[in-house]
Design an enzyme around this catalytic site. Structure first.
Site, PDB file in Angstrom:
ATOM      1  N   GLY A  64       0.930  -1.180   0.077  1.00  0.00           N
ATOM      2  CA  GLY A  64      -0.046   0.091   0.173  1.00  0.00           C
ATOM      3  C   GLY A  64       0.987   1.094   0.007  1.00  0.00           C
ATOM      4  O   GLY A  64       1.986   1.080  -0.515  1.00  0.00           O
ATOM      5  N   ARG A  65       0.403   2.390   0.458  1.00  0.00           N
ATOM      6  CA  ARG A  65       1.215   3.639   0.426  1.00  0.00           C
ATOM      7  C   ARG A  65       2.341   3.503   1.401  1.00  0.00           C
ATOM      8  O   ARG A  65       3.476   4.040   0.849  1.00  0.00           O
ATOM      9  CB  ARG A  65       0.079   4.581   1.003  1.00  0.00           C
ATOM     10  CG  ARG A  65      -0.863   5.041   0.167  1.00  0.00           C
ATOM     11  CD  ARG A  65      -1.769   6.347   0.664  1.00  0.00           C
ATOM     12  NE  ARG A  65      -2.118   6.129   2.155  1.00  0.00           N
ATOM     13  CZ  ARG A  65      -3.302   5.538   2.483  1.00  0.00           C
ATOM     14  NH1 ARG A  65      -4.176   5.276   1.479  1.00  0.00           N
ATOM     15  NH2 ARG A  65      -3.508   5.364   3.732  1.00  0.00           N
ATOM     16  N   ILE A  66       2.313   2.984   2.483  1.00  0.00           N
ATOM     17  CA  ILE A  66       3.556   2.893   3.082  1.00  0.00           C
ATOM     18  C   ILE A  66       4.688   1.976   2.528  1.00  0.00           C
ATOM     19  O   ILE A  66       5.827   2.028   2.537  1.00  0.00           O
ATOM     20  CB  ILE A  66       3.222   2.554   4.825  1.00  0.00           C
ATOM     21  CG1 ILE A  66       2.429   3.627   5.157  1.00  0.00           C
ATOM     22  CG2 ILE A  66       4.451   2.228   5.598  1.00  0.00           C
ATOM     23  CD1 ILE A  66       1.753   3.400   6.778  1.00  0.00           C
ATOM     24  N   HIS A  97       5.530   1.940  19.581  1.00  0.00           N
ATOM     25  CA  HIS A  97       4.638   2.333  18.623  1.00  0.00           C
ATOM     26  C   HIS A  97       4.610   3.974  18.126  1.00  0.00           C
ATOM     27  O   HIS A  97       3.920   4.630  18.271  1.00  0.00           O
ATOM     28  CB  HIS A  97       3.318   2.120  19.079  1.00  0.00           C
ATOM     29  CG  HIS A  97       2.152   2.114  18.034  1.00  0.00           C
ATOM     30  ND1 HIS A  97       1.089   1.135  18.057  1.00  0.00           N
ATOM     31  CD2 HIS A  97       2.172   2.476  16.954  1.00  0.00           C
ATOM     32  CE1 HIS A  97       0.435   1.069  17.041  1.00  0.00           C
ATOM     33  NE2 HIS A  97       0.999   1.997  16.189  1.00  0.00           N
ATOM     34  N   ARG A 145       0.911  -3.734  12.663  1.00  0.00           N
ATOM     35  CA  ARG A 145       0.161  -3.801  13.676  1.00  0.00           C
ATOM     36  C   ARG A 145       0.493  -5.168  14.487  1.00  0.00           C
ATOM     37  O   ARG A 145       0.977  -6.160  13.800  1.00  0.00           O
ATOM     38  CB  ARG A 145      -1.318  -4.395  13.474  1.00  0.00           C
ATOM     39  CG  ARG A 145      -2.120  -3.038  13.183  1.00  0.00           C
ATOM     40  CD  ARG A 145      -2.312  -2.189  14.466  1.00  0.00           C
ATOM     41  NE  ARG A 145      -3.076  -1.044  14.194  1.00  0.00           N
ATOM     42  CZ  ARG A 145      -2.268   0.230  13.847  1.00  0.00           C
ATOM     43  NH1 ARG A 145      -1.247   0.300  13.879  1.00  0.00           N
ATOM     44  NH2 ARG A 145      -3.439   1.349  13.664  1.00  0.00           N
ATOM     45  N   GLU A 180      -0.435  -4.590  23.230  1.00  0.00           N
ATOM     46  CA  GLU A 180       0.218  -3.181  23.733  1.00  0.00           C
ATOM     47  C   GLU A 180      -0.287  -2.843  25.145  1.00  0.00           C
ATOM     48  O   GLU A 180      -1.571  -2.798  25.304  1.00  0.00           O
ATOM     49  CB  GLU A 180       0.162  -2.073  22.637  1.00  0.00           C
ATOM     50  CG  GLU A 180       0.997  -2.680  21.560  1.00  0.00           C
ATOM     51  CD  GLU A 180       1.019  -1.509  20.349  1.00  0.00           C
ATOM     52  OE1 GLU A 180       0.303  -0.545  20.568  1.00  0.00           O
ATOM     53  OE2 GLU A 180       1.504  -1.941  19.380  1.00  0.00           O
ATOM     54  N   ALA A 195       6.065   4.909  15.040  1.00  0.00           N
ATOM     55  CA  ALA A 195       6.479   5.054  13.561  1.00  0.00           C
ATOM     56  C   ALA A 195       5.849   6.328  13.209  1.00  0.00           C
ATOM     57  O   ALA A 195       6.696   7.073  11.927  1.00  0.00           O
ATOM     58  CB  ALA A 195       6.169   3.980  12.607  1.00  0.00           C
TER      59      ALA A 195
HETATM   60  C1  DGY Z   1      -1.852   4.310  12.775  1.00  0.00           C
HETATM   61  O1  DGY Z   1      -1.931   5.724  12.596  1.00  0.00           O
HETATM   62  O2  DGY Z   1      -2.620   3.561  12.617  1.00  0.00           O
HETATM   63  C2  DGY Z   1      -0.534   4.023  13.577  1.00  0.00           C
HETATM   64  O3  DGY Z   1      -0.308   2.975  14.063  1.00  0.00           O
HETATM   65  C3  DGY Z   1      -0.099   5.272  14.594  1.00  0.00           C
HETATM   66  O4  DGY Z   1       0.003   6.392  13.792  1.00  0.00           O
END
Ligand code: DGY
Length: 327
Positions: A155-157, A285, A238, A267, A287
């Site tokens: 995807g985008r990331i 968490h 996730r 978490e 990022a």
């Molecule tokens: C999200 O946006 O889903 C991330 O895990 C937190 O930025």
């Protein structure tokens, strides 16, 4: 009368000020997650909620608050919200996509490099005063340049991670439920393979799949067994996408070389033994945690919420059926 909104955790002041122009705001500026009981209390009589990943917006929560019109999550992920239940009840759900892609891709690289080069252990040794000067055989990590990178979820990331990988002269494989058009593959210099091939051939496997029932434990003992012995696993998606207990076992037993993690199955608690391992980089968490991006996320969540409560279409609607099909 202005609609009433609860903000469950601290967000940027400028976002709160924007919200306050249109809504009566009840904000938990203490920035501690509300307990399920506190959340229910806060939601009483509210038309909207600006929620975080730490808030479980279940069917039960929605049922107890039939006046609620919108759940505006400050995150791209929304696995904390029962979207099906919200849709059934006619509650809008929104998220904050797009603005965090590059920041998350940057941080994925932070994890890749830190895990490959053992940066955290080296930093710790230096701080402890135990470093006695340069030596050829000290702190030996792995090269990243020229290696094979496997991206799960394009995807985008995932695409952002691939674009950055080109600067490291890598061979880049990707897998996803669907292959992207050839022009996009060429633009990113990537090759589509199935999951097994990716796991077998990659030196670094990085996860960017959303959390769904089908992606829960996407990486477990069988997948770890397919990976190279000197492979590195990175997860900034996730936590439940990885079977964390199986990962601890694999890292302990040298089944794979190292891991870089930003997310965890339960978490904020890591699986037993995880933080004792020296071949894992563990981030809490973060990022998307740059000032610029978190500010954009906060403002976006406010814009979504205000739109939903003032009769406009929220720009980032996760369940459009609520408006389009009038469910
Ligand atoms: C999200 O946006 O889903 C991330 O895990 C937190 O930025």
């Amino acid at each position: 009368m202005k609609p009433k909104v609860v903000v469950t955790r601290k967000i940027f002041d400028e976002s709160l000020a924007r919200l306050a122009k249109h809504c009566q705001v009840d904000s938990n500026q203490a920035d501690r997650p509300l307990s399920p009981k506190q959340l229910l209390q806060k939601l009483k009589g509210k038309d909207g909620v600006i929620s975080l990943l730490t808030d479980r917006i279940s069917d039960e929560v929605l049922a107890k608050n039939p006046q609620l019109k919108i759940v505006s999550n400050v995150a791209v992920g929304y696995n904390n919200v029962d979207v099906k239940a919200a849709t059934k009840r006619g509650v809008l759900v929104t998220n904050t996509p797009g603005v965090l892609d590059d920041t998350t891709a940057d941080f994925t690289w932070c994890l890749i490099l830190a895990a490959a080069r053992g940066l955290i252990g080296a930093d710790r040794t230096f701080r402890s005063g135990k470093w006695k000067g340069w030596g050829v055989m000290q702190f030996l990590g792995q090269d990243v340049h020229g290696k094979t990178l496997g991206i799960c979820g394009f995807g985008r990331i995932g695409k952002g991670v691939a674009r950055r990988a080109r600067g490291f002269d890598m061979r880049i494989l990707y897998t996803d439920v669907q292959r992207v058009p050839e022009a996009i593959e060429q633009e990113h210099g990537v090759r589509f393979v199935d999951k097994k091939t990716l796991l077998r051939e990659s030196d670094i496997v990085t996860l960017h799949v959303p959390l769904f029932p089908e992606t829960t434990h996407y990486i477990g003992a069988p997948e770890l067994a397919m990976m190279k012995k000197d492979a590195i696993l990175v997860n900034a998606a996730r936590g439940p996408v990885v079977d964390e207990k199986a990962l601890v076992k694999a890292l302990k037993g040298g089944r794979i070389a190292a891991a870089g993690l930003d997310v965890y199955e339960k978490e904020p608690t890591p699986a037993p033994g995880l933080t004792k391992l020296s071949n894992v980089v563990v981030a809490p968490h973060i990022a998307s945690a740059s000032v610029e991006t978190r500010r954009k996320m906060s403002n976006m969540a406010v814009a979504n919420c205000v739109a939903g409560l003032t009769g406009e279409r929220p720009p980032n609607l996760v369940n459009p059926d609520v408006l389009d099909k009038g469910v």
